[in-house]
Design an enzyme around this catalytic site. Structure first.
Site, mmCIF file in Angstrom:
data_model
loop_
_atom_site.group_PDB
_atom_site.id
_atom_site.type_symbol
_atom_site.label_atom_id
_atom_site.label_comp_id
_atom_site.label_asym_id
_atom_site.label_seq_id
_atom_site.Cartn_x
_atom_site.Cartn_y
_atom_site.Cartn_z
ATOM 1 N N SER A 6 -25.260 -34.856 -29.933
ATOM 2 C CA SER A 6 -24.435 -35.541 -30.926
ATOM 3 C C SER A 6 -22.950 -35.224 -30.865
ATOM 4 C CB SER A 6 -24.967 -35.238 -32.322
ATOM 5 O OG SER A 6 -24.976 -33.848 -32.560
ATOM 6 N N LYS A 59 -26.494 -44.988 -37.589
ATOM 7 C CA LYS A 59 -25.534 -45.108 -36.490
ATOM 8 C C LYS A 59 -25.560 -46.557 -35.965
ATOM 9 C CE LYS A 59 -26.291 -40.200 -35.975
ATOM 10 N NZ LYS A 59 -25.378 -39.753 -36.998
ATOM 11 N N HIS A 74 -28.402 -40.863 -31.299
ATOM 12 C CA HIS A 74 -27.141 -41.411 -30.762
ATOM 13 C C HIS A 74 -27.355 -42.349 -29.575
ATOM 14 C CE1 HIS A 74 -24.595 -38.886 -33.284
ATOM 15 N NE2 HIS A 74 -25.623 -38.046 -33.215
HETATM 16 C C1 LIG Z 1 -29.259 -35.882 -33.524
HETATM 17 C C2 LIG Z 1 -29.241 -36.205 -34.986
HETATM 18 N N1 LIG Z 1 -30.399 -36.190 -35.672
HETATM 19 C C3 LIG Z 1 -30.426 -36.474 -36.975
HETATM 20 C C4 LIG Z 1 -29.277 -36.783 -37.681
HETATM 21 C C5 LIG Z 1 -29.352 -37.075 -39.143
HETATM 22 O O1 LIG Z 1 -29.262 -38.440 -39.360
HETATM 23 P P1 LIG Z 1 -28.900 -39.057 -40.788
HETATM 24 O O2 LIG Z 1 -27.426 -39.253 -40.807
HETATM 25 O O3 LIG Z 1 -29.646 -40.341 -40.808
HETATM 26 O O4 LIG Z 1 -29.380 -38.104 -41.823
HETATM 27 C C6 LIG Z 1 -28.059 -36.833 -37.008
HETATM 28 C C7 LIG Z 1 -26.841 -37.169 -37.753
HETATM 29 O O5 LIG Z 1 -25.738 -36.902 -37.421
HETATM 30 C C8 LIG Z 1 -28.025 -36.525 -35.630
HETATM 31 O O6 LIG Z 1 -26.888 -36.519 -34.962
#
Ligand SMILES: Cc1ncc(COP(=O)(O)O)c(C=O)c1O
Length: 396
Positions: free
Chosen positions: A183, A243, A211
């Site tokens: 990320s 996203k 992502h």
């Molecule tokens: C790899 C990853 N998993 C999970 C999440 C969490 O997602 P959410 O914004 O839907 O809570 C993110 C958010 O930045 C992320 O980058």
């Protein structure tokens, strides 16, 4: 007697940066966060969002969300298990299962809830979770909440993964978790090697593709598809709707049995209200637009090539990846904030990362490109980044 608020009273780091005019958080946007946006009335090129496919303001998305509000209201006021399942939730899960080619899908109200719900639900204290050292905070917290033992392997290092797996009891249950695209720096996990090793040691594989869904893969299916993996290589494919889907919520796709089990045991699913109607309708529409979005992805790839080349030619240190995320490594906290501030003052928004998100000495600005950016957006942003970077002596 200990006062647990003492640490809050002593927490003055934000004030310090506010005084210096370098505090970079809670910036207030006053328009749709698209490829350009408005900050205090000033037009700004957006290089700091996860809206990779640019769908937050797509007319069909707006129409779908508005129709859902008219038909179903603003919220569901209940958990999926009880009074919080609409036709829309089931339709959304069915569409995602079809798109990602899995038997079934479970949708949570955020991506964070996916990870804190699934890991603990699937593992017991006799099991092991094997996790990449750069995995997202939600995965780390999911591991903390589970009763299983967590084993961390070196970032994207199949050899270290194999060494760690070899040391575990053969008969123990194992769950390997990695992000598909990481990320912060946007680098891809070597999924072919990782999944092969994991299955050799009887570990189940979960890929958090937050992502990558929408961005990578033949039609936006994500990293496993992009890297040529077969369906059986990945036991659980998860992600977020916050996203590329331009909504809110998260999902996991797997076999019918696993999803049925999670729907009755994952605590962050059971004990939290379901996604609101407008968010579900946006995801349904986004799935369709992503599936038919080859032109958008082609545009995104071309823009990324242009943007990365511009940064590298100017002398910036970036990490190469095929994802929409492009980090600009600065390596020093104050300078990182100064670059961020200078860019914002000149009309470019990015996101600064510091400890604990990145190690000391690796401070960076995370920038990302949106499929709806124009070449003019990219060229204008590059000129600003180069000028500010030069004035701060980050490049010479
Ligand atoms: C790899 C990853 N998993 C999970 C999440 C969490 O997602 P959410 O914004 O839907 O809570 C993110 C958010 O930045 C992320 O980058």
């Amino acid at each position: 007697m200990k006062n647990i608020f003492t640490k809050a009273e002593k927490f003055t780091e934000p004030q310090k940066f506010k005084k210096l005019g370098l505090y970079p958080y809670f910036v207030q946007f006053s328009a749709t966060i698209g490829s350009r946006t408005s900050i205090q009335g000033k037009e700004t090129i957006m290089l700091g969002s996860n809206n990779y496919m640019g769908l937050t303001s797509h007319p069909e998305m707006l129409k779908a969300a508005k129709n859902a509000i008219d038909q179903f209201g603003t919220g569901c006021t209940g958990s999926r298990l009880l009074n919080g399942t609409l036709d829309l939730h089931n339709e959304m899960e069915e569409k995602l299962s079809k798109f990602l080619e899995y038997d079934d899908t479970i949708a949570f109200s955020t991506g964070f809830q996916v990870n804190i719900g699934i890991i603990g639900a699937l593992t017991t204290k006799k099991d092991y979770v094997i996790s990449d050292e750069k995995n997202h905070a939600s995965i780390i917290d999911g591991c903390r909440l589970s009763k299983a033992k967590t084993i961390v392997y070196k970032h994207n290092d199949p050899q270290d993964l194999e060494k760690k797996l070899r040391e575990l009891p053969k008969e123990a249950g194992k769950l390997l978790i990695t992000e598909g695209v990481f990320s912060i720096e946007g680098d891809l996990a070597p999924l072919k090697e990782i999944t092969e090793i994991a299955h050799q040691y009887n570990a189940k594989v979960m890929i958090d593709d937050a992502h990558a869904t929408g961005v990578l893969g033949e039609h936006g299916e994500g990293t496993p598809n992009h890297l040529g993996l077969k369906k059986d290589d990945v036991d659980i494919l998860s992600g977020t709707f916050s996203k590329s889907f331009a909504s809110i919520g998260g999902f996991a796709s797997a076999s019918e049995e696993v999803i049925n089990y999670l729907k009755h045991t994952a605590r962050s699913f059971l004990f939290s209200a379901s996604m609101p109607p407008a968010s579900c309708a946006s995801v349904i529409k986004a799935t369709e637009l992503i599936k038919n979005g080859d032109d958008m992805r082609e545009n995104l790839r071309n823009l990324l090539k242009r943007y990365r080349k511009g940064l590298v030619d100017a002398g910036f240190n970036t990490v190469y990846s095929e994802s929409a995320i492009v980090p600009i490594i600065v390596g020093e906290q104050v300078k990182n904030f100064q670059l961020w501030r200078g860019l914002l003052d000149n009309g470019v928004y990015t996101n600064p990362y510091m400890i604990p998100a990145v190690p000391i000495g690796h401070e960076l600005l995370r920038s990302s490109i949106i499929a709806t950016h124009s070449k003019r957006d990219i060229d204008e942003a590059l000129e600003i980044i180069e000028n500010v970077g030069r004035s701060l002596k980050i490049i010479s």
